[in-house]
Design an enzyme around this catalytic site. Structure first.
Site, short mmCIF file in Angstrom:
data_model
loop_
_atom_site.label_atom_id
_atom_site.label_comp_id
_atom_site.label_asym_id
_atom_site.label_seq_id
_atom_site.Cartn_x
_atom_site.Cartn_y
_atom_site.Cartn_z
N CYS A 41 10.68 49.20 -2.86
CA CYS A 41 10.40 48.18 -3.86
C CYS A 41 11.57 48.10 -4.84
CB CYS A 41 9.12 48.53 -4.60
SG CYS A 41 8.83 47.51 -6.06
N TYR A 87 -6.62 1.68 6.40
CA TYR A 87 -5.76 0.57 5.99
C TYR A 87 -5.59 -0.52 7.03
CZ TYR A 87 -2.62 3.91 8.31
OH TYR A 87 -2.08 4.80 9.18
N CYS A 142 3.37 50.65 -10.02
CA CYS A 142 4.61 49.85 -10.06
C CYS A 142 4.59 48.90 -11.27
CB CYS A 142 4.72 49.05 -8.77
SG CYS A 142 6.07 47.86 -8.77
N LYS A 175 2.42 4.44 1.25
CA LYS A 175 2.50 4.97 2.61
C LYS A 175 2.30 6.47 2.54
CE LYS A 175 5.39 5.05 6.73
NZ LYS A 175 5.41 6.49 6.97
N ASP A 204 1.96 10.23 3.67
CA ASP A 204 2.58 11.06 4.68
C ASP A 204 1.52 12.00 5.24
OD1 ASP A 204 4.56 11.96 6.24
OD2 ASP A 204 5.52 13.19 4.72
N GLU A 218 0.85 -1.20 0.00
CA GLU A 218 0.00 0.00 0.00
C GLU A 218 0.88 1.24 0.00
OE1 GLU A 218 -1.92 -0.43 3.76
OE2 GLU A 218 -2.83 -2.34 3.21
N CYS A 272 4.72 46.81 -1.78
CA CYS A 272 5.06 48.05 -2.46
C CYS A 272 3.78 48.88 -2.52
CB CYS A 272 5.55 47.74 -3.87
SG CYS A 272 5.59 49.18 -4.94
N LYS A 283 10.95 2.84 2.21
CA LYS A 283 10.97 4.29 2.05
C LYS A 283 11.50 4.67 0.67
CE LYS A 283 9.81 6.36 5.90
NZ LYS A 283 10.68 7.17 6.57
N CYS A 320 10.47 49.49 -8.56
CA CYS A 320 10.09 50.87 -8.89
C CYS A 320 10.61 51.89 -7.89
CB CYS A 320 8.57 50.99 -9.00
SG CYS A 320 7.75 50.86 -7.41
S1 IVH Z 1 0.03 0.23 8.86
C1 IVH Z 1 -0.17 -1.94 12.72
N1 IVH Z 1 -0.39 1.23 6.49
O1 IVH Z 1 2.88 5.27 8.78
C2 IVH Z 1 -0.45 -1.04 11.58
N2 IVH Z 1 0.58 2.65 8.14
O2 IVH Z 1 5.50 5.18 10.06
C3 IVH Z 1 0.65 -0.05 11.41
N3 IVH Z 1 0.97 4.95 7.40
O3 IVH Z 1 1.77 5.07 12.09
C4 IVH Z 1 0.39 0.96 10.38
N4 IVH Z 1 0.22 4.69 5.35
O4 IVH Z 1 0.39 6.53 10.44
C5 IVH Z 1 0.07 1.47 7.72
N5 IVH Z 1 -0.83 2.00 4.34
C6 IVH Z 1 -0.39 2.23 5.58
C7 IVH Z 1 0.11 3.50 5.98
C8 IVH Z 1 0.58 3.66 7.28
C9 IVH Z 1 0.74 5.54 6.21
C10 IVH Z 1 1.55 5.64 8.58
C11 IVH Z 1 0.84 5.31 9.88
C12 IVH Z 1 1.92 4.73 10.76
C13 IVH Z 1 3.15 5.33 10.16
C14 IVH Z 1 4.36 4.53 10.51
#
Ligand code: IVH
Length: 676
Positions: A415, A233, A438, A122, A124, A120, A433, A321, A418
């Site tokens: 500015c 998720y 200007c 991840k 942010d 999945e 300004c 990552k 001008c």
């Molecule tokens: S699973 C036990 N799935 O990443 C379940 N986390 O760095 C643990 N996060 O705290 C989390 N996308 O806030 C899971 N598809 C995803 C995620 C995800 C983002 C975040 C989540 C977690 C953090 C860990």
């Protein structure tokens, strides 16, 4: 900041202590203040160095080390929520090799068993836990320190993607706790920052901070104006239990009304996982949100149970990552650009550096306070980052490399375009300004006027605009429409044919309509959305010009600040003249196809209490405004109708007391011409 260093044994103890202190400080900034000082990659580096040192010096390990705990602490401002099951963090994989090692560890616990995975994106964002009872949303909480989080039910209720009631397979669950990530889509983030910047307020460094800031509000009305989304998720608790695989869990979540990331994939083995990670990483720029990796999870729930968890992370999942998109470079110069409303924005000119496929040679420093906070100076070495396709930004200065003679930056008092005097109004972060003539402002304004979402004048680019202004051919928008073809053909680098095309494009733009024109005029604080609201409420420039500030402020989604800016714009004689000249050249001043129907609520004031079955509050407000009425927050003698929905508040009593006409949902619908 600490610089990573080689550590001899004798240095290990103080270095470990320093790292722990530093990491805790950043945890605090990250979770409690929504204003981190360092990037995630930098933070991960600190954490990895500490992990390495602790592994090499087990005698120095302590149970309260940040490597042993899930970081982040609930702040005092919200009620504490104890999670049913700890909200753990994730272990990290930085390479394909790390993923292979992850697999090898799994196989040691599950010898001879085939293992399937789910990958999945991840996201942010901000991890949250949602509690449902009998299919009803009961409570939402942040992660906090993993054991205790903060109660943010009041703000999460404003997130439209979070279902209040479930349908499908999970509707009947007695209790259900699901976890997911709240985030702000990139486009919304860019828009939010643009409006904050324009209003002279501090901007957010990235969508994650913006989402965290929106969700951790005391006043949910503020959250409601910030477009947030969510993907779920994980099911951390379900009574009665009903799943055997993670993939089926995701499917059930989807069928029950939860948003589930459509890019999740099921993989038969590690080769497929690696391919999936590659695909997701390659496509990261096309996503509507910031993803910083791929979460790889063991699919079989029984296998998950056997693998278990450490105090920090589950052993059945790992976060791969993405390669960091950071680079260090040097600040050559800090220049000032002049925006279309005269805003003076400091920009760092950089020694060009390659960052995830693009060459970056400058970054915006936004405003004086930002420069001060980061203390950016000419000659400094700086760390820059590009998250997704969000514009690169300056993360921090590497102060250890600062030249001795570097001086703190000071905003100019004039500015640079001008020479007009610059002022910073009380309470704002932006210097402006003050010279309305200007030329730099004029160029920016013309560029915006012709841009795609405004008057959409093709071929009206920067080079042409610069010549038109510098040669004194154009002093305001209206001058554009009076330009004959031969004048255009006389410009440098414009062949006859291009001149004719530009001329045609200018003439065609006359028919864009009121909303685009209002956007194009560059009225302070009026962007595309506000322009549309104004156009649909008033229908013509004439009516808008005559409207009072109070009338404008009544539009839902406009508010007093914008209303003031609009009204100030029309008070200015020079602006009214420009509009008059635009009108004379034949530029359309009305919104076609809109606002022509009957206006049954013309001049009427309504108050809404309780909720309607067929319309949301926002929809009611939009509807009322479109039909000529206004919505007020409290009942007075001047109120014409009080619309009473389900679970009404005291306003219904006020209506009876003041003898104001009460409308039920059906009465209201009939009044506005809809069939109940
Ligand atoms: S699973 C036990 N799935 O990443 C379940 N986390 O760095 C643990 N996060 O705290 C989390 N996308 O806030 C899971 N598809 C995803 C995620 C995800 C983002 C975040 C989540 C977690 C953090 C860990």
């Amino acid at each position: 900041m600490l610089s990573p260093s080689m550590t001899r044994d004798a240095d290990a103890a103080p270095r470990i202590e320093a790292l722990r202190r530093e990491i805790r400080r950043h945890d605090e900034l990250y979770y409690a203040g929504d204003r981190p000082e360092i990037s995630d990659a930098e933070y991960d580096r600190l954490k990895r160095e500490l992990l390495r040192l602790e592994a090499a010096h087990p005698e120095l390990a302590t149970p309260d080390s940040p490597t042993r705990r899930v970081s982040g602490r609930p702040t005092e401002a919200f009620a504490a929520v104890e999670h049913r099951a700890a909200m753990l963090s994730l272990d990290n994989a930085m390479s394909a090799e790390d993923l292979r090692e992850f697999e090898a560890r799994l196989k040691r616990t599950l010898p001879g068993l085939p293992v399937e995975y789910v990958c999945e994106p991840k996201i942010d964002g901000l991890g949250v836990a949602l509690l449902y009872e009998q299919g009803h949303f009961i409570r939402g909480a942040t992660r906090g320190d993993g054991r205790v989080g903060e109660d943010i039910t009041h703000t999460l209720r404003t997130v439209k993607a979070i279902p209040e009631r479930l349908h499908g397979p999970l509707r009947a669950a007695r209790t259900l706790e699901v976890r997911g990530e709240v985030f702000m889509p990139r486009e919304a983030f860019t828009r939010l920052n643009a409006s904050l910047e324009e209003a002279g307020e501090p901007v957010f460094a990235n969508p994650r901070n913006a989402a965290a800031g929106a969700v951790r509000q005391k006043d949910p009305a503020i959250t409601a104006t910030r477009p947030l989304d969510i993907f779920l998720y994980h099911v951390s608790h379900c009574d009665p239990a009903r799943f055997t695989s993670h993939w089926d869990t995701l499917e059930a979540l989807r069928e029950s009304g939860f948003p589930v990331n459509p890019r999740s994939t099921r993989c038969a083995g590690m080769d497929e996982v690696l391919a999936s990670c590659r695909t997701i990483e390659e496509g990261r720029d096309a996503l509507d949100y910031d993803a910083d990796g791929v979460v790889v999870k063991v699919d079989d729930l029984e296998q998950q149970r056997r693998l278990g968890a450490t105090s920090h992370h589950p052993r059945w999942a790992i976060a791969y990552k993405f390669a960091a998109r950071q680079a260090t470079t040097r600040v050559l110069e800090i220049t000032i650009t002049v925006g279309k409303t005269g805003a003076l924005t400091p920009t760092a000119k950089l020694e060009p550096v390659e960052l995830a496929g693009v060459t970056v040679s400058n970054v915006s420093l936004h405003n004086e306070d930002e420069v001060r906070r980061k203390d950016v100076r000419v000659g400094d070495t700086v760390l820059i980052e590009r998250a997704g396709d969000v514009i690169p930004y300056l993360v921090q200065v590497v102060t250890s490399n600062r030249p001795r003679d570097a001086k703190p930056f000071r905003m100019p008092r004039r500015c640079p375009a001008c020479g007009g005097s610059a002022v910073r109004p009380e309470g704002e972060a932006i210097w402006r300004c003050t010279n309305i003539a200007c030329p730099a402002q004029l160029k920016e304004r013309l560029f915006h006027f012709g841009s795609r979402r405004a008057m959409d004048i093709e071929h009206l680019g920067e080079v042409v605009i610069a010549q038109l202004v510098d040669r004194g051919l154009v002093h305001d928008f209206a001058d554009l429409y009076a330009l004959p073809v031969d004048r255009l053909a006389a410009l440098d680098r414009l062949a006859d044919k291009s001149a004719r095309n530009l001329h045609d494009a200018i003439q065609t733009s006359k028919r864009r309509g009121l909303a685009r024109l209002l956007n194009g005029l560059g009225i302070r604080m009026v962007g595309e959305r506000a322009a549309q609201l104004l156009a649909s409420r008033f229908g013509s420039m004439d009516r808008l010009e005559k409207a009072s500030e109070a009338e404008i402020a009544e539009i839902y989604g406009i508010g007093p600040q914008i209303a003031q800016a609009v009204s100030a714009f029309f008070t200015e004689a020079r602006n009214r003249r420009t509009i008059e000249r635009l009108r004379e050249t034949g530029v359309a001043m009305a919104e076609e196809g809109r606002h022509q129907g009957p206006q049954p609520l013309r001049g009427k004031t309504l108050v809404l209490t309780g909720s309607l079955r067929s319309l949301t509050r926002d929809q009611v407000k939009d509807l009322v405004i479109r039909l000529g009425g206004r919505v007020s927050g409290s009942v007075s003698k001047k109120t014409d109708y009080v619309v009473v929905g389900e679970d009404p508040g005291s306003k219904a009593d006020d209506a009876r007391r003041l003898k104001v006409e009460i409308l039920g949902e059906e009465d209201f619908l009939r009044l506005v011409g809809r069939t109940p």
